[in-house]
Design an enzyme around this catalytic site. Sequence first.
Site, PDB file in Angstrom:
ATOM      1  N   GLY A   6       0.825  -1.198   0.000  1.00 35.45           N
ATOM      2  CA  GLY A   6       0.000   0.000   0.000  1.00 35.45           C
ATOM      3  C   GLY A   6       0.862   1.252   0.000  1.00 35.45           C
ATOM      4  CB  SER A   7       0.129   4.796  -0.801  1.00 36.85           C
ATOM      5  OG  SER A   7      -0.888   5.018   0.171  1.00 36.85           O
ATOM      6  CE  LYS A  35      -0.950  -5.617  -5.132  1.00 42.99           C
ATOM      7  NZ  LYS A  35      -0.763  -4.144  -5.145  1.00 42.99           N
ATOM      8  CB  ILE A  71       1.228   2.463  11.948  1.00 42.99           C
ATOM      9  CG1 ILE A  71       2.635   1.884  12.192  1.00 42.99           C
ATOM     10  CG2 ILE A  71       1.303   3.942  11.629  1.00 42.99           C
ATOM     11  CD1 ILE A  71       3.370   2.485  13.367  1.00 42.99           C
ATOM     12  CB  THR A  72      -4.079   1.190  11.357  1.00 41.67           C
ATOM     13  OG1 THR A  72      -3.289   0.339  10.525  1.00 41.67           O
ATOM     14  CG2 THR A  72      -5.332   1.618  10.604  1.00 41.67           C
ATOM     15  CE1 TYR A 128       7.007  11.102  15.494  1.00 37.14           C
ATOM     16  CE2 TYR A 128       5.714  12.774  14.369  1.00 37.14           C
ATOM     17  CZ  TYR A 128       5.973  11.448  14.648  1.00 37.14           C
ATOM     18  OH  TYR A 128       5.207  10.475  14.078  1.00 37.14           O
ATOM     19  CD  GLU A 168      -3.634  12.016  24.560  1.00 32.95           C
ATOM     20  OE1 GLU A 168      -3.074  12.878  23.868  1.00 32.95           O
ATOM     21  OE2 GLU A 168      -4.178  11.027  24.077  1.00 32.95           O
ATOM     22  CG  HIS A 172      -4.817  12.756  20.038  1.00 29.02           C
ATOM     23  ND1 HIS A 172      -4.250  12.062  21.076  1.00 29.02           N
ATOM     24  CD2 HIS A 172      -4.083  12.479  18.948  1.00 29.02           C
ATOM     25  CE1 HIS A 172      -3.203  11.402  20.642  1.00 29.02           C
ATOM     26  NE2 HIS A 172      -3.072  11.639  19.353  1.00 29.02           N
TER      27      HIS A 172
END
Length: 290
Positions: A18-19, A43, A96-97, A160, A208, A246
């Site tokens: 996938g992308s 694939k 990650i999704t 980050y 949070e 969030h």
Amino acid sequence: MAIWLDENSRIVVQGITGSEGTKHTRRMLASGAKVVAGVNARKAGQKVDDVPVFGSVTDAIEQTGANVSVIFVPPKFTKDAAIEAIDAAIPLAVVITEGVPVHDTTEFFAYGQSKGTTRIIGPNCPGIASPGVSNAGIIPADITPGGRIGLVSKSGTLTYQMMYELREFGFSTCVGIGGDPVIGTTHIDALDAFQADPGTDAIVMIGEIGGDAEERAAAHIEAHVSKPVVGYVAGFTAPEGKTMGHAGAIVSGSSGTAQAKKEALEKAGVRVGKTPSETARLMADIMRSL
């Protein structure tokens, strides 16, 4: 040293064709991570940037020795992908999704606990990075060098920022656990791992508003963590009674507020910043004093 992800980590990417899977596979490879396989049942036999694609996680493990899975599949397929990784007994699965139904997460997490072989990080998380060693997920690899700070965070972007602000000192491992109501790996899991890691001298914990995870972590720190911990709780300016997108967190009265979490952490001996930058300064002071 590092926790959960080190120089022996061999990564298989579920959804590699996938992308998002392709893009982040290339980023992980460029960082030096050992991405040894991908999975797409339709694939199998193809390659993505010389990474072989297999029909199942089990095949990928048998053929390449993969021991970490990173899952980049759409939300409606995430439960099946996680269960496939668990059935293959892979030691670490990083989901990650974003937008995975909470019912699905509850189901595959409970299934994973019943099997007892797979640690799940996520969903809706940036993954895990041991700078200069390996990178499983979407955390940029060039923010910080390796070092001796451990980081566990509910927020991807704050992960980050903290990595960047403390780049002078570097990190052993940075773990983004995700902010969904149900997650596989918790603050407490990461705190215990960093406490046991001889390569980690101090810990940054980012939480949070909403729920009681940070309060439970505070009690655990007081009882079980001897290394210095600095905390930050996102949401000091959030209005009471509002559902925050969030985390899906509901703040009612004092329960779940940033102030209540700050007080619980400080009672446990954790220094808490009111902003990410203040939090980074507190940790920098600790590192300079060690």
